[in-house]
Design a protein around this motif. Structure first.
Motif, PDB file in Angstrom:
ATOM      1  N   ILE A 126      -7.624   1.666   4.934  1.00  7.40           N
ATOM      2  CA  ILE A 126      -6.800   0.919   3.972  1.00  7.40           C
ATOM      3  C   ILE A 126      -6.420   1.741   2.752  1.00  7.40           C
ATOM      4  CG2 ILE A 126      -6.722  -1.116   2.484  1.00  7.40           C
ATOM      5  CD1 ILE A 126      -8.418  -2.549   4.522  1.00  7.40           C
ATOM      6  N   TYR A 127      -7.393   2.407   2.150  1.00  2.00           N
ATOM      7  CA  TYR A 127      -7.120   3.069   0.872  1.00  2.00           C
ATOM      8  C   TYR A 127      -6.982   4.586   0.948  1.00  2.00           C
ATOM      9  CZ  TYR A 127      -8.303  -1.434  -1.078  1.00  2.00           C
ATOM     10  OH  TYR A 127      -8.319  -2.756  -1.374  1.00  2.00           O
TER      11      TYR A 127
ATOM     12  N   LYS B  45     -13.245   1.422   7.324  1.00  4.36           N
ATOM     13  CA  LYS B  45     -12.272   0.418   6.897  1.00  4.36           C
ATOM     14  C   LYS B  45     -11.611   0.863   5.594  1.00  4.36           C
ATOM     15  CE  LYS B  45     -14.969  -3.216   7.256  1.00  4.36           C
ATOM     16  NZ  LYS B  45     -15.631  -4.512   7.451  1.00  4.36           N
ATOM     17  N   GLU B  46     -12.451   1.352   4.691  1.00  4.58           N
ATOM     18  CA  GLU B  46     -11.931   1.775   3.398  1.00  4.58           C
ATOM     19  C   GLU B  46     -10.915   2.893   3.575  1.00  4.58           C
ATOM     20  OE1 GLU B  46     -13.744   4.449   0.973  1.00  4.58           O
ATOM     21  OE2 GLU B  46     -12.609   3.819  -0.774  1.00  4.58           O
TER      22      GLU B  46
ATOM     23  N   LYS C 226      -3.072  14.684  -3.275  1.00  4.01           N
ATOM     24  CA  LYS C 226      -3.263  14.591  -1.838  1.00  4.01           C
ATOM     25  C   LYS C 226      -4.183  13.441  -1.449  1.00  4.01           C
ATOM     26  CE  LYS C 226      -1.491  18.072   0.748  1.00  4.01           C
ATOM     27  NZ  LYS C 226      -1.768  19.354   1.383  1.00  4.01           N
ATOM     28  N   GLN C 227      -3.628  12.569  -0.664  1.00  8.62           N
ATOM     29  CA  GLN C 227      -4.387  11.423  -0.226  1.00  8.62           C
ATOM     30  C   GLN C 227      -4.104  11.275   1.257  1.00  8.62           C
ATOM     31  OE1 GLN C 227      -2.919   7.899  -1.997  1.00  8.62           O
ATOM     32  NE2 GLN C 227      -4.616   6.636  -1.411  1.00  8.62           N
TER      33      GLN C 227
ATOM     34  N   MET D  93      -6.228  -9.806   3.139  1.00  3.45           N
ATOM     35  CA  MET D  93      -7.028  -9.491   4.322  1.00  3.45           C
ATOM     36  C   MET D  93      -6.893 -10.578   5.383  1.00  3.45           C
ATOM     37  SD  MET D  93      -8.254  -6.534   3.937  1.00  3.45           S
ATOM     38  CE  MET D  93      -9.467  -6.427   5.247  1.00  3.45           C
TER      39      MET D  93
ATOM     40  N   GLU E 150      -1.701  -6.004  -3.736  1.00  2.00           N
ATOM     41  CA  GLU E 150      -2.883  -6.578  -3.140  1.00  2.00           C
ATOM     42  C   GLU E 150      -2.666  -6.724  -1.635  1.00  2.00           C
ATOM     43  OE1 GLU E 150      -5.776  -9.775  -5.168  1.00  2.00           O
ATOM     44  OE2 GLU E 150      -3.788 -10.481  -4.622  1.00  2.00           O
ATOM     45  N   ILE E 151      -3.722  -6.423  -0.881  1.00  2.00           N
ATOM     46  CA  ILE E 151      -3.645  -6.636   0.557  1.00  2.00           C
ATOM     47  C   ILE E 151      -4.303  -7.976   0.856  1.00  2.00           C
ATOM     48  CG2 ILE E 151      -4.589  -5.904   2.766  1.00  2.00           C
ATOM     49  CD1 ILE E 151      -4.014  -3.117   2.104  1.00  2.00           C
TER      50      ILE E 151
ATOM     51  N   HIS F  86      -8.471   8.629   1.651  1.00  2.00           N
ATOM     52  CA  HIS F  86      -9.429   9.442   0.933  1.00  2.00           C
ATOM     53  C   HIS F  86      -8.739  10.622   0.290  1.00  2.00           C
ATOM     54  CE1 HIS F  86     -13.664   8.289   2.464  1.00  2.00           C
ATOM     55  NE2 HIS F  86     -12.985   7.245   2.017  1.00  2.00           N
ATOM     56  N   ASN F  87      -9.354  11.125  -0.732  1.00  2.00           N
ATOM     57  CA  ASN F  87      -8.843  12.305  -1.385  1.00  2.00           C
ATOM     58  C   ASN F  87      -9.023  13.490  -0.451  1.00  2.00           C
ATOM     59  OD1 ASN F  87      -9.639  14.638  -3.643  1.00  2.00           O
ATOM     60  ND2 ASN F  87      -7.888  13.343  -4.031  1.00  2.00           N
TER      61      ASN F  87
ATOM     62  N   ASP G  87     -17.830  -0.085   6.937  1.00  2.00           N
ATOM     63  CA  ASP G  87     -17.078  -0.223   5.689  1.00  2.00           C
ATOM     64  C   ASP G  87     -16.339   1.060   5.296  1.00  2.00           C
ATOM     65  OD1 ASP G  87     -17.538  -2.833   5.248  1.00  2.00           O
ATOM     66  OD2 ASP G  87     -19.250  -2.548   3.895  1.00  2.00           O
ATOM     67  N   GLU G  88     -17.033   2.203   5.468  1.00  2.00           N
ATOM     68  CA  GLU G  88     -16.410   3.472   5.046  1.00  2.00           C
ATOM     69  C   GLU G  88     -15.114   3.713   5.798  1.00  2.00           C
ATOM     70  OE1 GLU G  88     -20.759   3.827   4.543  1.00  2.00           O
ATOM     71  OE2 GLU G  88     -19.430   3.049   6.054  1.00  2.00           O
TER      72      GLU G  88
ATOM     73  N   TYR H 175      -0.650  -6.198  -9.805  1.00  2.00           N
ATOM     74  CA  TYR H 175      -1.077  -5.102  -8.929  1.00  2.00           C
ATOM     75  C   TYR H 175      -0.712  -5.430  -7.494  1.00  2.00           C
ATOM     76  CZ  TYR H 175      -4.930  -8.437  -9.218  1.00  2.00           C
ATOM     77  OH  TYR H 175      -5.662  -9.593  -9.279  1.00  2.00           O
TER      78      TYR H 175
END
Lengths: 823, 344
Positions: free
Chosen positions: A220-221, A216-217, A231-232, A168, A165-166, A223-224, A213-214, A163
């Motif tokens: 990095i990742y 940061k998330e 769509k991201q 950090m 991986e970042i 949101h829908n 955290d939200e 996979y």
């Protein structure tokens, strides 16, 4: 009936032809690109055979849409092995899943595997009770042994065995590193930088680890964004994926493709890893080469007591593995992902699965099976094709390859030329007759009556007179890669002379693509991308610069010490065979960038101005679309499984546009008529619009005059897609000093078109550019100034530089496998 | 809404006409169930607090309990609301992992760390295997074979999923049950007995020993009471067995916006929040529907188990069905018989 008899075939450019094709023979259909052979073989014989067969099963009642022919008789069930179907497989598809061997092994493990107790690890007895701790185990269904099934996949990597991986630590090295510093380190393009700065304005100066955290998330990742699945929001993961995939860039170790820490690349879940046969779980079998697997399974009955069912299953699996070994695929593992196979391996695998079924009385239609094969490898493929016929089938091969044509029992040559000038049967019969046929261009080239072009300026790349010294004349500028170890490359150091035509040769799997596409090109991208980022000049063109694109397919890390000599070129262009786009709304004119210009021509017509129609009204992707089908022109009916049929939209009759758009005419043609034109027709039609026809003219010159302007790009073959890209590149008319990198540009080209291609490459060189081609075709290789040959074998047996030098030098080199096939 | 009685002890029945229902249309309902819905075991229609239609099939009766599959989820929703009302859980925005400190996170598990109770309630948490290219389904059989269900579920959260995307997940709801236990000290079944079932007259459910975790014990014919996982957490996504009349009681509590007799069992705010229409047409473990001017929210379970509340019409319908793979949609019963039977 001994023949397939077609009367009055008139699809596309076919000129109302009558033809009888003998059954139970090996038939080759040939002719120059666009002559109509595919229309006859694929669109009529294959489609009609499939349609009649399905109809006989009561699956669909004849939905006739085009008037293709008057009558057809003697046809049977048809199976087509087409290039574009083969090439577009998902990375989840592996040798093991494709051949069904993994599924059979899964059944074997489910029924016969020894389960280890989930508490203490002791193998449980036949009653499934652990002798040590008394725990009772339950048998697992076969799905638990399949990495593609939610029950069986490793939950950490979802069955891929690895996979992204970042790291950090690398992304945010210090506790005090702020978001702005992180974004700077990532090196975003100005557009993305603005986007991130606007979106996360409040956090730019905040140390990254102190951001909620939200947030940061989301950074990095992502949101829908909407209910649609794709769509991201823009996020670092997406940017990294795009870079790795499209630019092959080094992401400084921040974002890496790592082997799964949970399953260690075995792809399957903890449950399946507890079930063993002769001490090994199915994941270990998946990683073995087929050679090793065969040996392991051969010994299995001695090590395990199998039930009769298991014995039979094992026998069946062994039959399949030995068949694969016979097809020279024993070096592959069951877990090898399909998109990473070489062209030759894919062809052999597909043919293998058909040979394996041992059915007879079918009509097989093969699309250029020799693509991607070295001359020395063709013999075995030809044998497989012959075996398929010997089983009692009819095999029709669409092919330009001399070897295949020479082996054919019956040859059909469609021509004489492409498009309107083609569509007739120029010759039918045996080889001897073809060679004597003056009307057949194919025959002319095969007999040597038509000769290949002579390079206008053949370069002499001095090997200092001595072949064994392998040094290039110091005066010649070169690109040099040192210590390349990508994939199977074995510490290769090689120089590519510039300003000349360089051919890369070698058997399939020998490392040609690893050297060029996976090492040289990524290094070039890295070099030119950096320069571009820093605002200096330099050209980066590699088909897709869009960082938005991401793909799950395997990203190979280019391993090499360094690239020297890049300063000699001002840019590079990779012209690959990768599909241009999977979107049915994309077509050659939109790809080469003249679609807007054509629509503007229509918007400038008086009728358009009166109706207030802008250029957008002439797009079937937006305002001009037919309101019923939304611009696709088609409706798709799913018949269940993979079966589907396309029918034409009842409203627009396949024209894709609404009446408003269709009402406007330019030189008596509406926008739909223009998309229906071939490239050659359009060159004449738009003769007074040089901005539109410059690239189209190039397409015409490289044998693509027959392509329709509006042909959806997913229907182009790999070779056609590549030539459209090539035309686009050349159409840009850059100042010289560009390095062009191409992978098998002769795919799908007849000898006639190959001659045109050589002329074009020659012209590129004359203008001061450099060309590197990965190629098997002896004609093209013979025209090269310099050849680099890898080998000696495929896979682990390849990856070495075995010969280099001029074609003449290779002919005289005993170590060269390619040399003996050169002219 | 003012009630003249509460069905805590016993439900009262009434003539359909006396509470504004057309008896003819209701007999159509009976015909339709009999002819087209062979797996329905029991059905009750409650208008204005009175049972106007109640039938049982296949030898079932009002005292029989039924495995109602995912209808269980809406009960878990109510229990989360009750725990929040009682300040045992801070809010729906509390992080899921804050309840499982024993779970060790990788540094890169940022995604997992940000999942909240709200994500689980609205089915928008990222979950590993529902990628488009695979035949994505939740491996519930795999779950039942695990020694520790909760750990397994936490392991699959995050990776490859996309936060915010609607993705129906039964395993996610099981985590909510474990959260109830961590927050209240009781398993969800005990917490339900005390705070939800007893006050509104639903039969309390005693503990049932799980003999094993074979298919029939977890999903099949051996499901009884309210099953639990190997660690003793009550199943959150399914596994409740209940009578048709008790299903109707739960729906009736929601129709009354959480008030029962003089007690506010679930806060009005929670119920409003749980059933507020949105683009996913899914509230807090309730399915939402707005069709032909009639708004309804439903607890739905496999096989066609339903508790449907239509607040605008003071109507609750409970349907218990045998869990089978392919079933006929229940909505035509409402569309063709139940809603047309309403007399304004």
């Amino acid at each position: 009936m001994k023949n397939i008899i077609i009367k009055g075939a008139r699809l596309h450019n076919l000129k109302n032809i009558d033809i009888a094709i003998p059954k139970n023979e090996l038939v080759v259909a040939t002719g120059i690109s666009g002559s109509g052979k595919s229309s006859l073989v694929f669109d009529i014989i294959f489609e009609e055979g499939r349609r009649q067969y399905l109809q006989s099963l009561g699956i669909l009642a004849g939905i006739e849409e085009e008037d293709k022919f008057d009558s057809i008789s003697g046809i049977g069930p048809t199976i087509a092995v087409q290039q574009n179907i083969i090439r577009q497989s998902s990375p989840r598809s592996t040798v093991g899943s494709r051949t069904n061997i993994l599924n059979m092994l899964a059944v074997l493990f489910a029924g016969e595997g020894r389960i280890a107790c989930s508490y203490c690890g002791t193998p449980v007895g036949d009653d499934l009770t652990c002798g040590k701790c008394g725990n009772i185990e339950e048998r697992f269904p076969a799905s638990y042994f399949s990495y593609n099934n939610p029950n069986g996949m490793c939950i950490k990597c979802s069955g891929r065995g690895a996979y992204f991986e970042i790291d950090m630590q690398k992304l945010v090295p210090e506790d005090s590193t702020t978001l702005q510093q992180v974004l700077d380190a990532v090196g975003l393009t100005p557009g993305y930088m603005r986007l991130f700065q606007r979106h996360y304005f409040n956090y730019l100066a905040t140390p990254f680890y102190e951001i909620p955290d939200e947030v940061k998330e989301e950074i990095i990742y992502g949101h829908n964004l909407s209910k649609s699945r794709e769509k991201q929001s823009s996020c670092l993961t997406k940017i990294f994926q795009g870079r790795l995939h499209w630019h092959g860039e080094d992401t400084s170790g921040i974002y890496t493709w790592s082997v799964c820490s949970e399953c260690h690349g075995y792809r399957i879940g903890e449950e399946a890893r507890r079930v063993l046969l002769a001490g090994k779980h199915i994941g270990e079998l998946g990683k073995m080469t087929i050679h090793e697997l065969q040996a392991f399974l051969d010994d299995l009955p001695e090590k395990e007591t199998l039930l009769p069912f298991g014995h039979n299953l094992l026998k069946e699996i062994l039959r399949k593995t030995s068949q694969l070994i016979k097809s020279r695929l024993g070096h592959l593992s069951l877990y090898r992902e399909m998109p990473t196979l070489s062209g030759g391996e894919i062809q052999r695998l597909f043919l293998n699965s058909h040979l394996d079924s041992r059915m007879d009385s079918l009509i097989y239609i093969l699309d250029e099976p020799t693509v991607g094969l070295h001359e020395s490898e063709k013999t075995e493929l030809l044998k497989s094709i012959n075996d398929l016929k010997e089983l009692g089938n009819t095999v029709i091969v669409v092919e330009h390859d001399r070897n295949v044509i020479e082996m054919a029992e019956h040859i059909i040559d469609i021509g004489p030329k492409a498009g309107i000038e083609g569509g007739q049967v120029t010759y039918q019969g045996d080889l001897k007759g073809l060679l004597q046929c003056n009307e057949s261009i194919t025959g002319q080239y095969l007999s040597g009556k038509a000769i290949m072009p002579v390079r206008s300026r053949c370069q002499i790349i001095g090997l200092n007179e001595q072949i064994n010294k392998k040094t290039i004349d110091k005066a010649t500028p070169c690109l040099t890669i040192r210590h390349a170890r990508t994939n199977n490359l074995k510490d290769v150091t090689v120089s590519f002379p510039l300003g000349v035509l360089v051919g890369i040769a070698g058997v399939s799997g020998s490392g040609k693509s690893s050297l060029v596409s996976d090492t040289l090109v990524p290094l070039l991208r890295g070099y030119f991308h950096d320069r571009w980022e820093n605002g200096r000049t330099g050209v980066v063109e590699n088909g897709n610069d869009d960082e938005d694109e991401s793909d799950e397919s395997m990203v190979v890390e280019a391993i090499s010490d360094k690239l020297e000599g890049v300063e000699h070129i001002s840019g590079f262009a990779e012209v690959s065979q990768a599909p241009i786009g999977r979107n049915m709304n994309s077509n050659p004119v939109s790809y080469i960038g003249i679609w807007d210009k054509i629509r503007k021509v229509f918007a400038a017509q008086t009728e358009a101005i009166q109706q207030n129609l802008s250029a957008g009204h002439f797009s079937f992707n937006s305002k001009g679309a037919c309101s019923v089908c939304g611009g696709s022109g088609r409706e798709t009916l799913w018949l269940g499984g993979n079966l589907k049929i396309d029918t034409i939209c009842k409203e627009c009759h396949g024209k894709r546009f609404n009446d408003e758009a269709l009402s406007v005419r330019y030189k008596d043609k509406n926008i739909f008529d223009v998309l229906e034109m071939s490239v050659s027709e359009s060159v004449r039609f738009f003769a007074d619009k040089p901005g539109i026809i410059s690239t189209l003219k190039v397409m015409e010159r490289i044998g693509m005059g027959y392509i329709k302007l509006g042909q959806p790009t997913p229907t182009l073959s790999g070779g056609e897609a590549q030539r459209v890209k090539l035309a686009k590149e050349i159409g840009k008319r850059r100042k010289g000093n560009i390095l062009y990198v191409m992978d098998e540009p002769t795919t799908g080209l007849s000898l006639y078109d190959t001659a045109k291609l050589i002329q074009l490459l020659d012209e590129l060189i004359t203008k001061g550019n450099s060309v590197i081609v990965i190629e098997h075709d002896p004609v093209v290789l013979s025209s090269c100034d310099y050849i680099i040959e890898l080998g000696p074998g495929g896979g682990v047996e390849g990856g070495r530089l075995i010969a280099e030098g001029s074609p003449q030098a290779l002919k005289e080199n005993q170590k060269s496998i390619t040399g003996r096939y050169l002219q | 809404m003012k009630r003249d009685y509460w069905p805590t002890e016993e439900w009262r029945t009434a003539d359909p006409a006396s509470v504004g229902m057309d008896p003819g249309k209701l007999s159509d309902l009976e015909l339709m169930v009999k002819s087209q819905y062979p797996n329905i075991n029991g059905i009750a229609v409650v208008r204005s607090g009175y049972i106007v239609f109640e039938r049982y099939y296949h030898d079932h009766g009002p005292l029989d309990t039924h495995n109602v599959a995912s209808v269980t989820k809406s009960f878990i929703s109510a229990l989360i609301g009750i725990a929040i009302d009682a300040r045992l859980i801070k809010s729906v925005d509390q992080k899921v992992l804050s309840f499982f400190p024993e779970y060790v996170l990788d540094a890169s598990d940022i995604q997992k760390r940000t999942i909240t109770i709200r994500h689980l309630l609205t089915m928008t948490a990222p979950i590993a295997w529902k990628k488009e290219d695979t035949t994505g389904y939740e491996p519930l059989d795999r779950l039942r074979r695990q020694r520790n269900w909760v750990m397994f579920i936490i392991n699959i959260l995050g990776r490859n999923g996309q936060t915010g995307r609607f993705q129906y997940s039964t395993v996610g709801t099981h985590l909510l049950s474990a959260i109830i236990t961590h927050a209240t000290g009781l398993c969800a079944r005990e917490f339900a007995n005390e705070r939800l079932f007893r006050p509104i007259g639903i039969n309390e459910i005693p503990d049932h020993e799980m003999k094993s975790f074979l298919l029939d014990d977890v999903f099949g014919k051996n499901v009884s009471g309210w099953i639990k996982d190997p660690q003793g957490y009550t199943t959150g996504g399914w596994g409740l067995t209940i009578t048709v009349r008790d299903m109707a009681r739960f729906g009736f509590l929601y129709l009354n916006r959480g008030k029962w007799e003089d007690n506010q069992i679930v806060s009005k705010g929670w119920i409003d929040e749980s059933t507020a229409m949105n683009s996913n047409k899914y509230g807090y473990l309730w399915w939402l529907r707005d069709e032909g001017g009639i708004f309804s929210y439903s607890a739905l379970g496999a096989g066609g188990n339903v508790i449907c509340c239509i607040p605008g019409k003071d109507l609750v319908v409970a349907i218990a069905s045998k869990v089978v793979m392919k079933t006929r949609d229940r909505w035509p019963l409402f569309e063709k018989c139940i809603i047309p039977a309403l007399i304004e």
